[in-house]
Design a protein around this motif. Sequence first.
Motif, PDB file in Angstrom:
ATOM      1  N   ASP A   1      18.497  75.317 -63.974  1.00  0.00           N
ATOM      2  CA  ASP A   1      19.797  75.390 -64.645  1.00  0.00           C
ATOM      3  C   ASP A   1      20.688  76.445 -63.992  1.00  0.00           C
ATOM      4  OD1 ASP A   1      19.098  77.918 -65.655  1.00  0.00           O
ATOM      5  OD2 ASP A   1      18.849  77.237 -67.732  1.00  0.00           O
ATOM      6  N   SER A   2      21.803  76.757 -64.611  1.00  0.00           N
ATOM      7  CA  SER A   2      22.787  77.652 -63.999  1.00  0.00           C
ATOM      8  C   SER A   2      22.250  79.064 -63.802  1.00  0.00           C
ATOM      9  CB  SER A   2      24.044  77.728 -64.866  1.00  0.00           C
ATOM     10  OG  SER A   2      24.488  76.436 -65.138  1.00  0.00           O
ATOM     11  N   LYS A   3      21.162  79.409 -64.508  1.00  0.00           N
ATOM     12  CA  LYS A   3      20.551  80.734 -64.334  1.00  0.00           C
ATOM     13  C   LYS A   3      19.201  80.640 -63.617  1.00  0.00           C
ATOM     14  CE  LYS A   3      23.022  83.265 -67.792  1.00  0.00           C
ATOM     15  NZ  LYS A   3      23.022  83.970 -69.067  1.00  0.00           N
ATOM     16  N   ASN A   4      18.994  79.542 -62.891  1.00  0.00           N
ATOM     17  CA  ASN A   4      17.731  79.280 -62.180  1.00  0.00           C
ATOM     18  C   ASN A   4      16.555  79.053 -63.132  1.00  0.00           C
ATOM     19  OD1 ASN A   4      19.293  79.755 -59.876  1.00  0.00           O
ATOM     20  ND2 ASN A   4      17.569  80.631 -58.766  1.00  0.00           N
ATOM     21  N   GLY A   5      16.827  78.801 -64.411  1.00  0.00           N
ATOM     22  CA  GLY A   5      15.752  78.536 -65.371  1.00  0.00           C
ATOM     23  C   GLY A   5      15.119  77.175 -65.125  1.00  0.00           C
ATOM     24  N   ILE A   6      13.773  77.124 -65.223  1.00  0.00           N
ATOM     25  CA  ILE A   6      13.068  75.854 -64.967  1.00  0.00           C
ATOM     26  C   ILE A   6      12.244  75.371 -66.157  1.00  0.00           C
ATOM     27  CG2 ILE A   6      12.925  76.248 -62.460  1.00  0.00           C
ATOM     28  CD1 ILE A   6       9.852  76.788 -62.949  1.00  0.00           C
ATOM     29  N   GLY A   7      11.938  76.255 -67.099  1.00  0.00           N
ATOM     30  CA  GLY A   7      11.059  75.831 -68.181  1.00  0.00           C
ATOM     31  C   GLY A   7      11.161  76.753 -69.384  1.00  0.00           C
ATOM     32  N   LYS A   8      10.688  76.217 -70.509  1.00  0.00           N
ATOM     33  CA  LYS A   8      10.687  77.004 -71.748  1.00  0.00           C
ATOM     34  C   LYS A   8       9.493  76.575 -72.596  1.00  0.00           C
ATOM     35  CE  LYS A   8      13.827  78.380 -75.383  1.00  0.00           C
ATOM     36  NZ  LYS A   8      15.091  78.105 -76.065  1.00  0.00           N
ATOM     37  N   ASN A   9       8.749  77.544 -73.083  1.00  0.00           N
ATOM     38  CA  ASN A   9       7.564  77.247 -73.912  1.00  0.00           C
ATOM     39  C   ASN A   9       6.631  76.236 -73.247  1.00  0.00           C
ATOM     40  OD1 ASN A   9       8.647  78.936 -75.911  1.00  0.00           O
ATOM     41  ND2 ASN A   9       9.844  77.246 -76.768  1.00  0.00           N
ATOM     42  N   GLY A  10       6.470  76.376 -71.936  1.00  0.00           N
ATOM     43  CA  GLY A  10       5.512  75.530 -71.222  1.00  0.00           C
ATOM     44  C   GLY A  10       5.981  74.116 -70.930  1.00  0.00           C
ATOM     45  N   GLN A  11       7.247  73.836 -71.175  1.00  0.00           N
ATOM     46  CA  GLN A  11       7.772  72.476 -70.969  1.00  0.00           C
ATOM     47  C   GLN A  11       9.101  72.528 -70.223  1.00  0.00           C
ATOM     48  OE1 GLN A  11       6.227  69.588 -71.807  1.00  0.00           O
ATOM     49  NE2 GLN A  11       4.491  70.767 -72.575  1.00  0.00           N
ATOM     50  N   LEU A  12       9.553  71.348 -69.765  1.00  0.00           N
ATOM     51  CA  LEU A  12      10.909  71.261 -69.231  1.00  0.00           C
ATOM     52  C   LEU A  12      11.886  71.419 -70.393  1.00  0.00           C
ATOM     53  CD1 LEU A  12      10.644  68.149 -66.837  1.00  0.00           C
ATOM     54  CD2 LEU A  12      10.712  70.569 -66.198  1.00  0.00           C
TER      55      LEU A  12
ATOM     56  N   GLY B   1       5.872  73.051 -58.623  1.00  0.00           N
ATOM     57  CA  GLY B   1       5.991  74.068 -59.657  1.00  0.00           C
ATOM     58  C   GLY B   1       4.648  74.515 -60.176  1.00  0.00           C
ATOM     59  N   GLY B   2       4.682  75.429 -61.170  1.00  0.00           N
ATOM     60  CA  GLY B   2       5.872  76.007 -61.779  1.00  0.00           C
ATOM     61  C   GLY B   2       6.304  77.292 -61.104  1.00  0.00           C
ATOM     62  N   ALA B   3       6.787  78.223 -61.918  1.00  0.00           N
ATOM     63  CA  ALA B   3       7.446  79.410 -61.394  1.00  0.00           C
ATOM     64  C   ALA B   3       6.540  80.223 -60.467  1.00  0.00           C
ATOM     65  CB  ALA B   3       7.928  80.277 -62.559  1.00  0.00           C
ATOM     66  N   GLN B   4       5.289  80.390 -60.876  1.00  0.00           N
ATOM     67  CA  GLN B   4       4.374  81.209 -60.048  1.00  0.00           C
ATOM     68  C   GLN B   4       4.170  80.585 -58.675  1.00  0.00           C
ATOM     69  OE1 GLN B   4       0.646  82.433 -61.824  1.00  0.00           O
ATOM     70  NE2 GLN B   4       1.545  82.535 -63.864  1.00  0.00           N
ATOM     71  N   VAL B   5       4.039  79.279 -58.658  1.00  0.00           N
ATOM     72  CA  VAL B   5       3.766  78.587 -57.395  1.00  0.00           C
ATOM     73  C   VAL B   5       5.040  78.492 -56.550  1.00  0.00           C
ATOM     74  CG1 VAL B   5       2.766  76.520 -56.371  1.00  0.00           C
ATOM     75  CG2 VAL B   5       1.940  77.325 -58.580  1.00  0.00           C
ATOM     76  N   TYR B   6       6.183  78.274 -57.194  1.00  0.00           N
ATOM     77  CA  TYR B   6       7.446  78.263 -56.443  1.00  0.00           C
ATOM     78  C   TYR B   6       7.670  79.605 -55.744  1.00  0.00           C
ATOM     79  CZ  TYR B   6       9.171  73.974 -58.835  1.00  0.00           C
ATOM     80  OH  TYR B   6       9.357  72.698 -59.314  1.00  0.00           O
ATOM     81  N   ALA B   7       7.356  80.693 -56.440  1.00  0.00           N
ATOM     82  CA  ALA B   7       7.592  82.027 -55.853  1.00  0.00           C
ATOM     83  C   ALA B   7       6.791  82.185 -54.560  1.00  0.00           C
ATOM     84  CB  ALA B   7       7.221  83.104 -56.874  1.00  0.00           C
ATOM     85  N   LYS B   8       5.534  81.763 -54.590  1.00  0.00           N
ATOM     86  CA  LYS B   8       4.698  81.830 -53.375  1.00  0.00           C
ATOM     87  C   LYS B   8       5.227  80.888 -52.298  1.00  0.00           C
ATOM     88  CE  LYS B   8       1.155  84.542 -54.382  1.00  0.00           C
ATOM     89  NZ  LYS B   8       1.188  85.845 -53.793  1.00  0.00           N
ATOM     90  N   ALA B   9       5.608  79.683 -52.725  1.00  0.00           N
ATOM     91  CA  ALA B   9       6.021  78.659 -51.754  1.00  0.00           C
ATOM     92  C   ALA B   9       7.311  79.052 -51.038  1.00  0.00           C
ATOM     93  CB  ALA B   9       6.185  77.319 -52.467  1.00  0.00           C
ATOM     94  N   MET B  10       8.245  79.668 -51.788  1.00  0.00           N
ATOM     95  CA  MET B  10       9.531  80.035 -51.170  1.00  0.00           C
ATOM     96  C   MET B  10       9.352  81.099 -50.091  1.00  0.00           C
ATOM     97  SD  MET B  10      12.313  78.482 -51.905  1.00  0.00           S
ATOM     98  CE  MET B  10      13.705  79.576 -51.695  1.00  0.00           C
TER      99      MET B  10
END
Length: 180
Positions: A11-22, A111-120
């Motif tokens: 989303d506009s703040k780079n958010g990808i998920g909430k409470n374990g879901q899209l 994804g998710g966030a942890q894996v994206y951080a490593k991948a980037m």
Amino acid sequence: MRPFSIIVAFDSKNGIGKNGQLPWGLSGDLKHFKEITTTVSNPSKKNALIMGRKTWESLPLRFRPLPGRINLVLTKDGPINFPSEVLVAQGLEDALNKLNLDVIENVFVIGGAQVYAKAMEHPYCEKLYVTHVQGDYSCDVFFPAISKLFIPVSASEEYQESGIHFHFTQYCRDVIYGVS
Ligand SMILES: NC(=O)c1ccc[n+]([C@@H]2O[C@H](COP(=O)([O-])OP(=O)(O)OC[C@H]3O[C@@H](n4cnc5c(N)ncnc54)[C@H](OP(=O)(O)O)[C@@H]3O)[C@@H](O)[C@H]2O)c1
């Protein structure tokens, strides 16, 4: 080891998920995800998807493993909790080394966030497929800032579903500055 792509919606703040879901339900984005990650030019090969254990658990039971693709899950816990056809690795490097490139055409980090951080941060990350979703969804997990090593190479028209506006952009690692 082969170069890989990232596919993500944020989303506009780079958010990808909430409470374990899209945080959103966008059938157009799910269709795009399926098409990009399933399509192969050589029908005897498949694409591989690398995901974190929490993303695996976020998939509806009837859709996992994601069909027509090789599913590889990252976890420190080993393969005990996964169906036999799912590959398991203990880190991104381990995952990339585990994939049999004779039968795999493209590799996607989903994804998710942890894996994206490593991948980037990984030098073999060459392409990003980003769905830009307009708005702030008060997410609790985020995609990292896109490094300046990546430049946008194509963007779709804008789509709208249930009042949610989104579009697709592809970024490629810059061939001149991108070798790190
Ligand atoms: N918008 C999108 O495009 C998108 C895409 C995917 C996911 N999501 C969202 O993202 C959220 C999940 O992301 P998340 O960051 O919480 O979890 P995640 O990255 O999906 O999974 C984290 C787990 O994966 C394993 N893991 C991650 N990196 C590892 C490494 N380097 N080595 C070994 N194991 C590793 C660990 O499992 P163990 O604890 O088992 O060791 C870790 O707890 C959900 O809300 C989901 O809906 C959004």
